[in-house]
Design an enzyme around this catalytic site. Sequence first.
Site, PDB file in Angstrom:
ATOM      1  N   CYS A 274      -4.352   1.696   7.145  1.00 20.81           N
ATOM      2  CA  CYS A 274      -5.775   1.786   6.773  1.00 20.81           C
ATOM      3  C   CYS A 274      -6.691   2.268   7.893  1.00 20.81           C
ATOM      4  CB  CYS A 274      -6.251   0.423   6.293  1.00 20.81           C
ATOM      5  SG  CYS A 274      -5.353  -0.144   4.845  1.00 20.81           S
TER       6      CYS A 274
HETATM    7  N1  LIG Z   1      -1.098  -1.846   3.112  1.00 20.75           N
HETATM    8  C1  LIG Z   1      -2.309  -2.335   3.148  1.00 20.75           C
HETATM    9  O1  LIG Z   1      -2.571  -3.287   3.840  1.00 20.75           O
HETATM   10  C2  LIG Z   1      -3.437  -1.732   2.316  1.00 20.75           C
HETATM   11  C3  LIG Z   1      -4.610  -2.468   2.185  1.00 20.75           C
HETATM   12  C4  LIG Z   1      -5.635  -1.960   1.414  1.00 20.75           C
HETATM   13  C5  LIG Z   1      -5.488  -0.723   0.816  1.00 20.75           C
HETATM   14  N2  LIG Z   1      -4.347  -0.003   0.961  1.00 20.75           N
HETATM   15  C6  LIG Z   1      -4.251   1.284   0.267  1.00 20.75           C
HETATM   16  O2  LIG Z   1      -3.398   1.134  -0.861  1.00 20.75           O
HETATM   17  C7  LIG Z   1      -2.649   2.332  -1.075  1.00 20.75           C
HETATM   18  C8  LIG Z   1      -1.162   2.016  -1.104  1.00 20.75           C
HETATM   19  O3  LIG Z   1      -0.791   1.495   0.164  1.00 20.75           O
HETATM   20  P1  LIG Z   1       0.524   0.640   0.383  1.00 20.75           P
HETATM   21  O4  LIG Z   1       0.377   0.025   1.717  1.00 20.75           O
HETATM   22  O5  LIG Z   1       0.811  -0.221  -0.773  1.00 20.75           O
HETATM   23  O6  LIG Z   1       1.614   1.817   0.431  1.00 20.75           O
HETATM   24  P2  LIG Z   1       3.205   1.666   0.316  1.00 20.75           P
HETATM   25  O7  LIG Z   1       3.774   2.868   0.983  1.00 20.75           O
HETATM   26  O8  LIG Z   1       3.636   0.306   0.757  1.00 20.75           O
HETATM   27  O9  LIG Z   1       3.480   1.758  -1.236  1.00 20.75           O
HETATM   28  C9  LIG Z   1       3.233   2.911  -1.992  1.00 20.75           C
HETATM   29  C10 LIG Z   1       4.372   3.078  -2.983  1.00 20.75           C
HETATM   30  O10 LIG Z   1       4.061   4.192  -3.826  1.00 20.75           O
HETATM   31  C11 LIG Z   1       5.279   4.841  -4.151  1.00 20.75           C
HETATM   32  N3  LIG Z   1       4.959   6.176  -4.659  1.00 20.75           N
HETATM   33  C12 LIG Z   1       4.597   7.278  -3.963  1.00 20.75           C
HETATM   34  N4  LIG Z   1       4.351   8.301  -4.808  1.00 20.75           N
HETATM   35  C13 LIG Z   1       4.560   7.838  -6.059  1.00 20.75           C
HETATM   36  C14 LIG Z   1       4.465   8.416  -7.344  1.00 20.75           C
HETATM   37  N5  LIG Z   1       4.101   9.697  -7.522  1.00 20.75           N
HETATM   38  N6  LIG Z   1       4.765   7.649  -8.423  1.00 20.75           N
HETATM   39  C15 LIG Z   1       5.141   6.353  -8.250  1.00 20.75           C
HETATM   40  N7  LIG Z   1       5.249   5.749  -7.049  1.00 20.75           N
HETATM   41  C16 LIG Z   1       4.943   6.485  -5.973  1.00 20.75           C
HETATM   42  C17 LIG Z   1       6.060   4.797  -2.850  1.00 20.75           C
HETATM   43  O11 LIG Z   1       7.444   4.974  -3.075  1.00 20.75           O
HETATM   44  C18 LIG Z   1       5.712   3.395  -2.338  1.00 20.75           C
HETATM   45  O12 LIG Z   1       6.661   2.430  -2.767  1.00 20.75           O
HETATM   46  C19 LIG Z   1      -3.068   3.282   0.028  1.00 20.75           C
HETATM   47  O13 LIG Z   1      -4.114   4.103  -0.441  1.00 20.75           O
HETATM   48  C20 LIG Z   1      -3.624   2.360   1.099  1.00 20.75           C
HETATM   49  O14 LIG Z   1      -4.576   2.993   1.915  1.00 20.75           O
HETATM   50  C21 LIG Z   1      -3.301  -0.506   1.702  1.00 20.75           C
END
Ligand SMILES: NC(=O)c1ccc[n+]([C@@H]2O[C@H](COP(=O)([O-])OP(=O)(O)OC[C@H]3O[C@@H](n4cnc5c(N)ncnc54)[C@H](O)[C@@H]3O)[C@@H](O)[C@H]2O)c1
Length: 441
Positions: A274
């Site tokens: 983030c």
């Molecule tokens: N990790 C955090 O602490 C956090 C906190 C707040 C917001 N976010 C936001 O949330 C979003 C996701 O982050 P995250 O940390 O969960 O990421 P992550 O990488 O842990 O998970 C994302 C998942 O999406 C899957 N994916 C990718 N493309 C895909 C598609 N076309 N169809 C289906 N699945 C698909 C990936 O395989 C992965 O498992 C980002 O925008 C991030 O900025 C993350």
Amino acid sequence: MKASQLLRKKIADREVTVGVVGLGYVGLPLVREFCNSGVRVIGFDIDQQKVRMLKAGQTYIEHLPGPFFQGLIRKRQFSPTADMKELSRPDAILICVPTPLDKMRQPDMSYIRNTTADIAARLRRGQLIILESTTYPGTTREVVKPMLDATGLRLDRDYFLAFSPEREDPGRSDITTRQIPKVVGGASPTSGRLAAALYGLALERIVPVSSCEVAEACKIVENVYRSINIALVNELKMLFDRMGIDVWEVIEAAKTKPFGYQPFYPGPGLGGHCIPIDPLYLSWKARQYGRPTRFIELAAEINTFMPEYVITRLMEALNESGKSLKGSRVLVLGLAYKKDVDDVRESPSVTLIELLQQRGAKVDYHDPHIPVAKPMREHNITYMKSQPLTPASLRKYDCVLIATDHSRVDYEMVCRNATLVVDTRNATRHVKRPTGRIVRA
Ligand SMILES: NC(=O)c1ccc[n+]([C@@H]2O[C@H](COP(=O)([O-])OP(=O)(O)OC[C@H]3O[C@@H](n4cnc5c(N)ncnc54)[C@H](O)[C@@H]3O)[C@@H](O)[C@H]2O)c1
């Protein structure tokens, strides 16, 4: 009956099926909360290995236990799948896919676009689509909506669209996903109301806002605020180091003020999915409006410089013992970007390892949460394994560099056996009798 009335009734009767796309750090906790509220959830991920692991009772995220999700799968309350054809089944779809930067450090919208294309290919009347991925204000209306409109279905008449930012803080145990207030903004008032009603099934407090743009901007503001405040203490740390003042002691004293001050802590550089990335989504968008985002750029500049600063402090500390960094053995303590998690995304530890290696040091790492280094987008240290942390192993190193302050590490033992400890997290604050030197950096 109108599509909105039908969906509202399904939500009120808890007969709504929720789809979560992207079963990562954000998607899986949402699956848990909706399942806990008694709603059926279908989880989608293109990564077949993740789907297989979930079905086998495992997860790929340490703090989210596999057997819990397997129990939900057995009860048929949760079905993980890599088959995007199933996207026609859920009544509401939450998009939780990555939003990284591309090689030119610009927003990489490919994950959002690909997911939206998958949804659009099966979009049916009555579906509610909610984007959760952090992104610049305007994405929901300018990127997602046109792709859904191209199906011939119409917002409000046929489908509904909203943005609701995820505020997950992985590893935090004092506040659960359920307790974190959920900001929700619709691409239309009806969409906003439906999305708020949906989250109301699973989460304690909903904060409706007037549009998806406000909800998108809210998330970016939260992360810009953190980035700028961390940059400020990082800059003050460098000054106070020179002045012989302990910045950590200063912060402890300052935070006793009951109003007007919120503590932020310095470190070896920004990490995680983030804070190093999201503010740059806003800077990118700001160019379209011809407005500079000087605070964001300056914060990024200071925070990006921190690993270099830490290495300089480490070299100075070695120098005082008559040693050069070239040829020295350095143990980097902590590979994760923050304490008590197994997440290495954008971790400054990896930058530190590379800077040390470039200067000729022999580098190992120890991380109780990461036995083998994971693949990363821009770095490859997968050849490294966590080394044991014992009195004997510690004595082999010329320097131990504390990059992450994991709670599971015995810092007293580290400081009793290491000849030099460079501490970027104030993890050694309670150490009583260090044998070697401790240098804060
Ligand atoms: N990790 C955090 O602490 C956090 C906190 C707040 C917001 N976010 C936001 O949330 C979003 C996701 O982050 P995250 O940390 O969960 O990421 P992550 O990488 O842990 O998970 C994302 C998942 O999406 C899957 N994916 C990718 N493309 C895909 C598609 N076309 N169809 C289906 N699945 C698909 C990936 O395989 C992965 O498992 C980002 O925008 C991030 O900025 C993350």
